[in-house]
Design a protein around this motif. Sequence first.
Motif, PDB file in Angstrom:
ATOM      1  N   LYS A 165       2.263   1.594  -3.460  1.00 49.57           N
ATOM      2  CA  LYS A 165       1.212   2.055  -4.369  1.00 49.57           C
ATOM      3  C   LYS A 165       1.002   3.558  -4.245  1.00 49.57           C
ATOM      4  N   SER A 166       0.928   4.064  -3.016  1.00 50.57           N
ATOM      5  CA  SER A 166       0.695   5.495  -2.829  1.00 50.57           C
ATOM      6  C   SER A 166       1.866   6.314  -3.360  1.00 50.57           C
ATOM      7  N   GLU A 218       0.834  -1.209   0.000  1.00 46.54           N
ATOM      8  CA  GLU A 218       0.000   0.000   0.000  1.00 46.54           C
ATOM      9  C   GLU A 218       0.867   1.256   0.000  1.00 46.54           C
TER      10      GLU A 218
END
Length: 43
Positions: free
Chosen positions: A21-22, A18
């Motif tokens: 991804k960010s 995550e």
Amino acid sequence: MRRINKGFSAIELLGTLELTKSEILEQIRGTIKPDVINRQIVK
């Protein structure tokens, strides 16, 4: 991109993904610049 699981739980891996991804989305938006790594092969 390559990742190796060395004892992390599934939840820890999802958290790491995550964050990655960010960061990629911020690079696409132009908010941050990507890290550039140059690799050389020595023969």
